[in-house]
Structure formats: C-alpha cells, structure tokens
Design an enzyme around this catalytic site. Structure first.
Site, short mmCIF file in Angstrom:
data_model
loop_
_atom_site.label_atom_id
_atom_site.label_comp_id
_atom_site.label_asym_id
_atom_site.label_seq_id
_atom_site.Cartn_x
_atom_site.Cartn_y
_atom_site.Cartn_z
NE ARG A 54 -0.75 3.88 9.10
CZ ARG A 54 -0.94 4.79 9.91
NH1 ARG A 54 -1.56 4.54 11.19
NH2 ARG A 54 -0.63 6.13 9.63
N GLY A 55 2.62 3.90 10.47
CA GLY A 55 3.05 5.33 11.06
C GLY A 55 4.13 5.52 11.49
CB ALA A 56 6.94 7.87 10.78
NE ARG A 97 5.60 0.70 5.39
CZ ARG A 97 4.89 1.54 5.51
NH1 ARG A 97 4.27 1.53 6.69
NH2 ARG A 97 4.37 2.24 4.48
CD GLN A 206 -2.90 4.31 5.05
OE1 GLN A 206 -3.58 4.81 4.23
NE2 GLN A 206 -1.61 3.77 4.75
CG ASP A 247 5.98 8.59 6.52
OD1 ASP A 247 5.55 7.72 7.06
OD2 ASP A 247 4.97 9.36 5.94
CG ASN A 256 2.67 12.74 5.28
OD1 ASN A 256 3.21 11.91 5.99
ND2 ASN A 256 1.76 13.04 5.19
CE LYS A 257 0.79 6.24 3.45
NZ LYS A 257 1.49 5.22 2.98
O1 MRU Z 1 2.20 3.96 4.98
P1 MRU Z 1 1.75 4.35 6.48
O2 MRU Z 1 0.41 3.89 7.09
O3 MRU Z 1 3.00 3.65 7.50
O4 MRU Z 1 2.04 5.72 6.29
C1 MRU Z 1 2.36 6.77 7.25
C2 MRU Z 1 1.37 7.72 7.58
O5 MRU Z 1 0.54 7.49 8.35
C3 MRU Z 1 1.63 8.87 7.14
O6 MRU Z 1 2.15 9.27 5.91
C4 MRU Z 1 1.58 9.81 8.20
O7 MRU Z 1 1.19 10.80 7.76
C5 MRU Z 1 3.06 10.23 8.74
S1 MRU Z 1 3.21 9.10 10.40
C6 MRU Z 1 2.97 9.90 11.72
#
Ligand code: MRU
Length: 354
Positions: A54-56, A97, A206, A247, A256-257
């Site tokens: 996970r994470g962009a 995703r 997270q 993201d 973003n999250k």
């Molecule tokens: O759903 P996830 O865990 O893939 O979410 C992404 C993230 O961790 C965040 O939104 C993050 O701030 C950006 S990715 C560096």
C-alpha cells in the site's frame, strides 16, 4: 531484505530467480514482520487490494514489477500474442485500486516501453520491461531523498518543530525512506529538532500500526493520537505544521487518506501551515477532482476494530478510503524538484515532467 537500508526497511523488490515480487506484508505490522512473495499476477493483485502492499509510490513500483512479472511468466515469443497478454495484465493490474495515480504511472510506464519496442524480439522486450520496472523503484528512492532535501527549509536550525502527520507516507509507502516521513527523516538526519504527532488513521490504522512503528524504529520522537484529537492539539498550539503525503494531485485538489481534509480545514483555522510531500508521479495535473474515482472499501473496515465487531449488525456504512483537499488549504507541495503551489505552478509541473 529489510535490514540494511538507511531506514532498515525495503518495502518491496523483484526477485529475478523466483521470479516474483517480494514485499513486506503491511497488514500484519506491527505485530509481525513478514515478507511474502507474489509469484503470479493474481497474488500480486490480491496483495494490492488487501493493502498488504500500500501507499501510492509503493503501488507504482508494484505496478511496474507486476508488468515485468507478467512478461517474464509469458510463454509467448511472438510480439502480437505477447502484446495482447500484456494488455490484459495491464488492465487487471489497473483494476486493483482506483485512486492512487502512481499505480497507473508504474503500470503504464512499463507498458509504454513494450509498445515502443514492437520491432524487437520478445525476449529483449521482457528484459527491457524488467529494467524499466527496476528504474521506477530506484528513482523512487532518489526521489524520496530529494523530497527530504527540499523539505529541509521547514525545519530551521535551533528551532524545535512539532509536525502532525496523518496516515502513512513513510518508507513502507515507498521503496524506502518515504515522502512526508522522508522530510522528517531528512530533517532529523541533518540534526534538526523534530517531534511528530501521528494520527492513528481510522479505519485501517495506518498511522498507529505503521507510522508509529516506523518512527519508533528510527528513534524519532513520536506520539500517537486518535484522529479526533488533532483539533485540540492545534488549538493548544502543540502543532507547528502538518505534513502529509498524497495519492493523487489534480489541478484543483489533493487526494489523500480519509481525514486529511479535516486536518487541513482545522490547520487553516488555527493558522498552521499545511504541506504535502509527494513525487511528480503523484500528479495528475490535467485532471480535475471530479474526474477521479474515489475508492470505497468494504463496510467491514468500519464495522470492526481489531477483528471484533464494534457496530450493530445491519447498520449501513459509508467507507471512502480518501478525501479531497482543495489547493486553497495547502501551503505548498514539496516535490523532488522543489516546492510548488497549485494551480499557480502547474506550468512548472508540466515542464519538469517533460
Ligand atoms: O490506502 P493506503 O494505505 O494505500 O493509503 C495511502 C496512504 O498511505 C496515504 O494516503 C498516504 O498519505 C499517501 S501515500 C505516500
């Protein structure tokens, strides 16, 4: 793997002997540090959908490696059949995703290479696709360090800075080092005095599970809070700035999250600067926020906590994974090329990209 990088973490890499994509399963942390290998596209897709990866930026790397894995596993040695199979794999990977644009960046970059090499023998194309995927991973490391260097101005010498962050934009969201946490790591490495409030980041935690784990592991001063505590801390003047990752960044907003938008509004109300740290591969500057699919995830993520049901059976749930923060609430975006504010600096983004 895992021990030996500057952060002690290498989130994912490609094992050519297997072949397969080796990754740290992020659903198990902090309880268990386990590496898994995706030996085929189905298991890689499952890992992405389940947020094991996970994470962009990490998704971008996984997307590139997914294309390379598909190529290496292909039995075709004739271009048209090979290309058709790769088109299918691209579509399967793209469907995992919808919101983080880096995923599409990684997949499409390796796929474009395949298209450009249509006159080459297939075994040469396969090797080139793997090299391209490795390049995406290597660039991510350099990019995160450059973001860290460009973010140093936020941490004056001889001044203690308390940062609030949300979700997880650290090494585990990238190959290593991180974007928002990369800024913090670079500052700490440069001898700046920094402490961090990490928001737990419901529903999947997270922040609690991963950000707190990663910062503790690096001996960076971190305090965990629930998401709803952030406003009080800002009112109490306990937060000097907010730094989060992203993201997807469109011309009008940052995805973003979920929870990020609330922090941005609260920060502006309290006159606290709000920064995004993100690589160019997170920008989708030609798009508008309304064009983007906002990922909705399973109701179970909200209905349960730590595997236990915490809500009445049958209650309807809305579970968007991200929210959308307009640029007007953002003080600046720290990229590997420097600081930008949108929409003013869109021209810079386009020229850096070309
Ligand atoms: O759903 P996830 O865990 O893939 O979410 C992404 C993230 O961790 C965040 O939104 C993050 O701030 C950006 S990715 C560096």
């Amino acid at each position: 793997m895992g021990e030996g990088s500057s952060t002690g973490i290498i989130t994912l890499f490609f094992d050519e002997a297997a072949p397969g994509v080796v990754y740290i399963d992020q659903t198990l942390l902090p309880g268990e540090f386990r590496e898994r290998t995706a030996f085929d596209i189905d298991s890689l897709c499952r890992a992405i959908k389940r947020l094991e990866i996970r994470g962009a930026p990490a998704l971008g790397i996984a997307g590139g490696y997914g294309m390379a894995l598909g190529a290496l596993l292909s039995i075709h040695d004739e271009y048209i059949a090979f290309r058709q199979e790769m088109d299918e794999i691209r579509d399967i990977l793209r469907a995992t995703r919808p919101t983080a644009v880096n995923l599409f960046y990684g997949i499409d970059r390796v796929h474009s290479l395949l298209m450009s090499l249509h006159e080459a023998p297939v075994h040469i194309i396969k090797a080139a696709m793997l090299s391209e995927a490795h390049a995406i991973a290597q660039e991510d490391v350099l990019t995160c360090h450059a973001i860290g260097e460009h973010g140093l101005f936020l941490f004056p010498v001889d001044t203690h800075v308390t940062v609030l962050t949300h979700c997880k934009a650290g090494a585990l969201a990238c190959k290593q080092w991180g974007t928002a946490l990369g800024d913090i790591r670079t500052a700490v490495g440069a001898g700046r005095s920094v402490s961090v409030y990490a928001c737990e980041t419901r529903p999947l935690l997270q922040g609690a599970r991963l950000t707190a784990w990663e910062l503790l592991r690096d001996n960076i001063n971190v305090t965990l809070i629930t998401d709803s505590m952030a406003a009080l801390l800002m009112q109490q003047k306990k937060v000097d700035m907010v730094i989060v990752g992203a993201d997807r960044i469109t011309s009008d907003a940052v995805f973003n999250k979920i929870g990020t938008y609330t922090h941005a509004i609260t920060a502006q109300f309290h006159d606290i600067p709000f920064y995004i740290a993100a690589p160019l591969s997170t920008f989708d500057e030609q798009a508008k926020a309304d064009d983007i699919v906002l990922e909705e995830r399973s109701p179970d993520e909200v209905l349960c906590f730590g595997g236990e049901l915490t809500a009445p059976v049958g209650v309807p749930v809305y579970n968007p994974a991200f929210d959308v923060t307009p640029h007007a609430l953002i003080s600046g975006i720290i990229t590997e090329y420097g600081l930008v504010t949108l929409p003013k600096d869109i021209g810079k983004i386009i020229s850096w990209r070309s």
